[in-house]
Write a protein that holds these residues in place. Structure first.
Motif, PDB file in Angstrom:
ATOM      1  N   ARG A 300      29.577  44.013  75.684  1.00 45.12           N
ATOM      2  CA  ARG A 300      28.666  45.076  76.132  1.00 45.12           C
ATOM      3  C   ARG A 300      28.005  45.764  74.935  1.00 45.12           C
ATOM      4  NH1 ARG A 300      28.988  47.207  81.326  1.00 45.12           N
ATOM      5  NH2 ARG A 300      30.504  46.135  82.625  1.00 45.12           N
ATOM      6  N   ASP A 301      28.829  46.072  73.905  1.00 43.83           N
ATOM      7  CA  ASP A 301      28.277  46.682  72.682  1.00 43.83           C
ATOM      8  C   ASP A 301      27.210  45.789  72.093  1.00 43.83           C
ATOM      9  OD1 ASP A 301      29.970  48.736  72.778  1.00 43.83           O
ATOM     10  OD2 ASP A 301      31.286  48.089  71.126  1.00 43.83           O
ATOM     11  N   LEU A 302      27.515  44.507  72.068  1.00 43.37           N
ATOM     12  CA  LEU A 302      26.589  43.553  71.461  1.00 43.37           C
ATOM     13  C   LEU A 302      25.247  43.565  72.190  1.00 43.37           C
ATOM     14  CD1 LEU A 302      26.244  41.322  69.344  1.00 43.37           C
ATOM     15  CD2 LEU A 302      27.165  39.698  71.008  1.00 43.37           C
ATOM     16  N   VAL A 303      25.277  43.617  73.532  1.00 39.99           N
ATOM     17  CA  VAL A 303      24.028  43.651  74.302  1.00 39.99           C
ATOM     18  C   VAL A 303      23.184  44.840  73.851  1.00 39.99           C
ATOM     19  CG1 VAL A 303      23.041  44.053  76.606  1.00 39.99           C
ATOM     20  CG2 VAL A 303      24.969  42.459  76.340  1.00 39.99           C
ATOM     21  N   HIS A 304      23.831  46.021  73.752  1.00 39.11           N
ATOM     22  CA  HIS A 304      23.068  47.220  73.403  1.00 39.11           C
ATOM     23  C   HIS A 304      22.563  47.160  71.967  1.00 39.11           C
ATOM     24  CE1 HIS A 304      23.886  48.694  77.295  1.00 39.11           C
ATOM     25  NE2 HIS A 304      25.187  48.771  77.110  1.00 39.11           N
ATOM     26  N   ARG A 305      23.393  46.629  71.063  1.00 40.25           N
ATOM     27  CA  ARG A 305      22.971  46.508  69.657  1.00 40.25           C
ATOM     28  C   ARG A 305      21.770  45.582  69.519  1.00 40.25           C
ATOM     29  NH1 ARG A 305      28.120  45.881  67.955  1.00 40.25           N
ATOM     30  NH2 ARG A 305      27.794  43.675  67.443  1.00 40.25           N
ATOM     31  N   VAL A 306      21.857  44.435  70.181  1.00 43.38           N
ATOM     32  CA  VAL A 306      20.777  43.448  70.097  1.00 43.38           C
ATOM     33  C   VAL A 306      19.491  44.046  70.665  1.00 43.38           C
ATOM     34  CG1 VAL A 306      19.972  41.277  71.111  1.00 43.38           C
ATOM     35  CG2 VAL A 306      22.247  41.394  70.078  1.00 43.38           C
ATOM     36  N   ALA A 307      19.604  44.763  71.788  1.00 47.68           N
ATOM     37  CA  ALA A 307      18.414  45.367  72.396  1.00 47.68           C
ATOM     38  C   ALA A 307      17.754  46.332  71.405  1.00 47.68           C
ATOM     39  CB  ALA A 307      18.795  46.095  73.679  1.00 47.68           C
ATOM     40  N   THR A 308      18.569  47.168  70.770  1.00 48.65           N
ATOM     41  CA  THR A 308      18.012  48.134  69.816  1.00 48.65           C
ATOM     42  C   THR A 308      17.331  47.399  68.668  1.00 48.65           C
ATOM     43  OG1 THR A 308      19.869  49.540  70.377  1.00 48.65           O
ATOM     44  CG2 THR A 308      18.614  50.191  68.448  1.00 48.65           C
ATOM     45  N   GLU A 309      17.981  46.393  68.147  1.00 49.64           N
ATOM     46  CA  GLU A 309      17.418  45.668  67.003  1.00 49.64           C
ATOM     47  C   GLU A 309      16.050  45.049  67.313  1.00 49.64           C
ATOM     48  OE1 GLU A 309      21.848  44.423  65.449  1.00 49.64           O
ATOM     49  OE2 GLU A 309      20.392  42.809  65.717  1.00 49.64           O
ATOM     50  N   TRP A 310      15.851  44.674  68.586  1.00 46.16           N
ATOM     51  CA  TRP A 310      14.589  44.016  68.951  1.00 46.16           C
ATOM     52  C   TRP A 310      13.626  44.952  69.680  1.00 46.16           C
ATOM     53  CZ3 TRP A 310      12.915  39.372  67.232  1.00 46.16           C
ATOM     54  CH2 TRP A 310      13.854  38.596  66.543  1.00 46.16           C
ATOM     55  N   GLY A 311      13.939  46.249  69.683  1.00 47.43           N
ATOM     56  CA  GLY A 311      13.034  47.226  70.304  1.00 47.43           C
ATOM     57  C   GLY A 311      12.970  47.095  71.816  1.00 47.43           C
ATOM     58  N   LEU A 312      14.075  46.710  72.425  1.00 48.13           N
ATOM     59  CA  LEU A 312      14.095  46.465  73.869  1.00 48.13           C
ATOM     60  C   LEU A 312      14.994  47.479  74.566  1.00 48.13           C
ATOM     61  CD1 LEU A 312      14.813  42.628  73.534  1.00 48.13           C
ATOM     62  CD2 LEU A 312      12.563  43.689  73.862  1.00 48.13           C
ATOM     63  N   THR A 313      14.937  47.535  75.892  1.00 46.68           N
ATOM     64  CA  THR A 313      15.971  48.230  76.643  1.00 46.68           C
ATOM     65  C   THR A 313      16.814  47.168  77.335  1.00 46.68           C
ATOM     66  OG1 THR A 313      14.596  48.433  78.601  1.00 46.68           O
ATOM     67  CG2 THR A 313      14.539  50.268  77.040  1.00 46.68           C
ATOM     68  N   SER A 314      18.023  47.576  77.722  1.00 51.03           N
ATOM     69  CA  SER A 314      18.901  46.585  78.349  1.00 51.03           C
ATOM     70  C   SER A 314      19.688  47.232  79.475  1.00 51.03           C
ATOM     71  CB  SER A 314      19.874  46.015  77.314  1.00 51.03           C
ATOM     72  OG  SER A 314      20.679  47.056  76.806  1.00 51.03           O
ATOM     73  N   SER A 315      20.097  46.430  80.442  1.00 49.29           N
ATOM     74  CA  SER A 315      21.025  46.898  81.469  1.00 49.29           C
ATOM     75  C   SER A 315      21.980  45.766  81.812  1.00 49.29           C
ATOM     76  CB  SER A 315      20.286  47.395  82.715  1.00 49.29           C
ATOM     77  OG  SER A 315      19.479  46.360  83.216  1.00 49.29           O
ATOM     78  N   ILE A 316      23.159  46.176  82.286  1.00 47.54           N
ATOM     79  CA  ILE A 316      24.216  45.198  82.573  1.00 47.54           C
ATOM     80  C   ILE A 316      24.763  45.496  83.965  1.00 47.54           C
ATOM     81  CG2 ILE A 316      26.484  44.314  81.852  1.00 47.54           C
ATOM     82  CD1 ILE A 316      25.899  45.406  79.051  1.00 47.54           C
ATOM     83  N   GLU A 317      24.812  44.495  84.830  1.00 50.32           N
ATOM     84  CA  GLU A 317      25.474  44.692  86.143  1.00 50.32           C
ATOM     85  C   GLU A 317      26.628  43.712  86.251  1.00 50.32           C
ATOM     86  OE1 GLU A 317      23.550  43.080  89.539  1.00 50.32           O
ATOM     87  OE2 GLU A 317      22.435  41.648  88.327  1.00 50.32           O
ATOM     88  N   THR A 318      27.695  44.159  86.899  1.00 53.11           N
ATOM     89  CA  THR A 318      28.856  43.289  87.078  1.00 53.11           C
ATOM     90  C   THR A 318      28.647  42.412  88.308  1.00 53.11           C
ATOM     91  OG1 THR A 318      30.276  44.946  86.096  1.00 53.11           O
ATOM     92  CG2 THR A 318      31.368  43.271  87.438  1.00 53.11           C
ATOM     93  N   ILE A 319      28.811  41.109  88.127  1.00 57.10           N
ATOM     94  CA  ILE A 319      28.685  40.181  89.264  1.00 57.10           C
ATOM     95  C   ILE A 319      30.067  39.805  89.779  1.00 57.10           C
ATOM     96  CG2 ILE A 319      27.872  37.894  89.980  1.00 57.10           C
ATOM     97  CD1 ILE A 319      25.743  38.096  87.772  1.00 57.10           C
ATOM     98  N   LEU A 320      30.997  39.578  88.857  1.00 55.95           N
ATOM     99  CA  LEU A 320      32.346  39.158  89.259  1.00 55.95           C
ATOM    100  C   LEU A 320      33.335  39.711  88.240  1.00 55.95           C
ATOM    101  CD1 LEU A 320      33.998  37.242  91.186  1.00 55.95           C
ATOM    102  CD2 LEU A 320      33.728  35.487  89.460  1.00 55.95           C
ATOM    103  N   ASN A 321      34.414  40.280  88.738  1.00 54.82           N
ATOM    104  CA  ASN A 321      35.453  40.790  87.843  1.00 54.82           C
ATOM    105  C   ASN A 321      36.793  40.448  88.464  1.00 54.82           C
ATOM    106  OD1 ASN A 321      37.196  42.144  86.219  1.00 54.82           O
ATOM    107  ND2 ASN A 321      36.324  44.186  86.565  1.00 54.82           N
ATOM    108  N   ILE A 322      37.363  39.370  88.019  1.00 51.74           N
ATOM    109  CA  ILE A 322      38.619  38.936  88.629  1.00 51.74           C
ATOM    110  C   ILE A 322      39.682  38.768  87.551  1.00 51.74           C
ATOM    111  CG2 ILE A 322      37.842  36.499  88.718  1.00 51.74           C
ATOM    112  CD1 ILE A 322      39.522  36.485  91.419  1.00 51.74           C
TER     113      ILE A 322
END
Ligand code: HGY
Ligand code: MN
Ligand code: MN
Length: 407
Positions: A300-322
């Protein structure tokens, strides 16, 4: 008592023609035309065997002979991944059916009735484990509302199309006290049994899975006039995430950690427009809950870091958690005794694929028997298990079922 080998092999061959693909695989995603045909075919086989067939509110199919008391359940799933193999899921359902038929034919009186089950949407056309979640009472209104395929079609719409109300799935929870044991025979789908020359695998733990939908949002721009440094290219974020998530799991994971990006969608998806949005699925697996939690937090941290580095916004939704689930040691012992009696070589191993047994195993004792997969291939038309291995696995299943049902 042995299973009827020819009858089981014929059933597998017959079911394998439903949803057949030109490549020799099968496509039976949940609630597709092929899945519906497979459901009708199974119900006809259940009735032909003189068993009582039933479909619950989640679309799970059951077959039962005798009534009363906690049951020993046996089964798996009929649905498949697109262009998958003919054995994944089908083997557990049809071997279970064969076991019930043999017990009935022999007129064996059991202390605990046997019941066959084919669970809905194990493979996840709509997210995964819909049927077993409903059965285990772990389904919620929210989860049903979130259950969509990659085209955005909801499971409510798909079930409505065949006259079923998805909300009914909430009322068909099975009382755990009614389940003495659950057994699932399955192909290993990996290379371990073949490498170790063992014919039967006894599963100790089933892997946990966390599956996310990750969206990067940037800006659509002209592919010719916009200099590279002025872009907010959503696909660059996705590409960077895929690479770095792989490295993250290699450096911080264990040999039992997995990461997969299996689906991606780019908008507007036009060659001369800078991608404004990139959606991908990021799936993590591990047999340790603590490790899986650590890896998902780091991802999750990585998603947000990568988004910032590329000037993007990001969101994450959970599809499956087992969660990873340890299987019943008593039932493992029953399988061991069954295999020993039949002279089959065994080994204990983890399951790295998800299975309905891990959902049922969260409310009742559950067990899995594996048979070897040639070259470890699965989720592909190349999936193959020899007839002798299928026969051995089904006989171990029958023997273990009899031990638990009490003759
Ligand atoms: O995705 C899985 O592990 C399984 O085959 N359902
Ligand atoms: Mn599968
Ligand atoms: Mn399966």
């Amino acid at each position: 008592m042995q299973i009827n080998r020819q009858r089981l092999l014929q059933d597998l061959a017959d079911l394998g023609t439903i949803g057949r693909t030109p490549e020799g695989g099968v496509s039976r995603p949940s609630w597709s035309e092929a899945d519906l045909e497979a459901r009708r075919w199974l119900m006809a086989r259940i009735q032909a065997a003189g068993l009582t067939g039933r479909v619950d509110g989640a679309g799970n199919i059951f077959g039962r002979w005798e009534a009363g008391g906690p049951v020993v359940l046996v089964g798996s799933h009929l649905d498949t991944v697109p262009n998958g193999g003919t054995l994944d899921g089908a083997l557990g359902v049809l071997a279970g059916l064969e076991c019930l038929r043999r017990v009935k034919e022999e007129g064996i009186r059991l202390r605990h009735p046997l019941e066959l089950v084919a669970f809905t949407d194990e493979e996840g056309a709509f997210g995964g484990f819909f049927g077993s979640y409903a059965f285990a009472g772990k389904l919620t209104h929210d989860a049903i509302a979130r259950s969509r395929d990659v085209q955005g079609r909801s499971i409510t719409e798909a079930m409505g199309h065949v006259g079923l109300d998805s909300a009914q799935a909430l009322s068909d929870r099975r009382d755990p006290a009614d389940i003495r044991a659950y057994f699932e025979l399955h192909i290993e789908q990996g290379p371990i049994l073949e490498r170790q020359r063992a014919s039967v695998g006894i599963v100790e733990t089933i892997v946990g899975i966390q599956r996310f939908g990750v969206t990067f949002r940037g800006r659509a721009d002209h592919a010719g006039t916009t200099p590279l440094q002025d872009r907010k290219d959503a696909l660059m974020g996705a590409a960077e995430l895929i690479r770095r998530a792989h490295d993250l799991i290699l450096t911080e994971g264990t040999p039992a950690s997995r990461v997969t990006v299996g689906f991606m969608h780019v908008k507007p998806g036009v060659p001369n427009i800078v991608p404004a949005e990139a959606y991908l699925t990021l799936e993590l697996r591990d047999v340790s809950s603590a490790k899986l939690e650590q890896l998902q937090a780091r991802s999750r941290d990585l998603v947000h870091r990568v988004a910032t580095e590329w000037g993007l916004t990001s969101s994450i939704e959970t599809i499956l958690n087992i969660n990873p689930v340890p299987l019943s040691t008593d039932l493992q012992q029953a399988i061991q005794s069954a295999a020993d009696e039949l002279g089959c070589s065994t080994m204990r191993l983890p399951a790295m694929a998800g299975h309905d047994a891990q959902v049922v195993g969260s409310i009742a004792p559950a067990a899995m028997i594996f048979v070897p997969s040639r070259d470890g291939r699965s989720h592909s038309p190349a999936e193959f298990t020899s007839e002798d291995d299928i026969d051995r696995g089904a006989n171990v299943l029958l023997n273990a079922l009899l031990r638990c049902s009490g003759t």
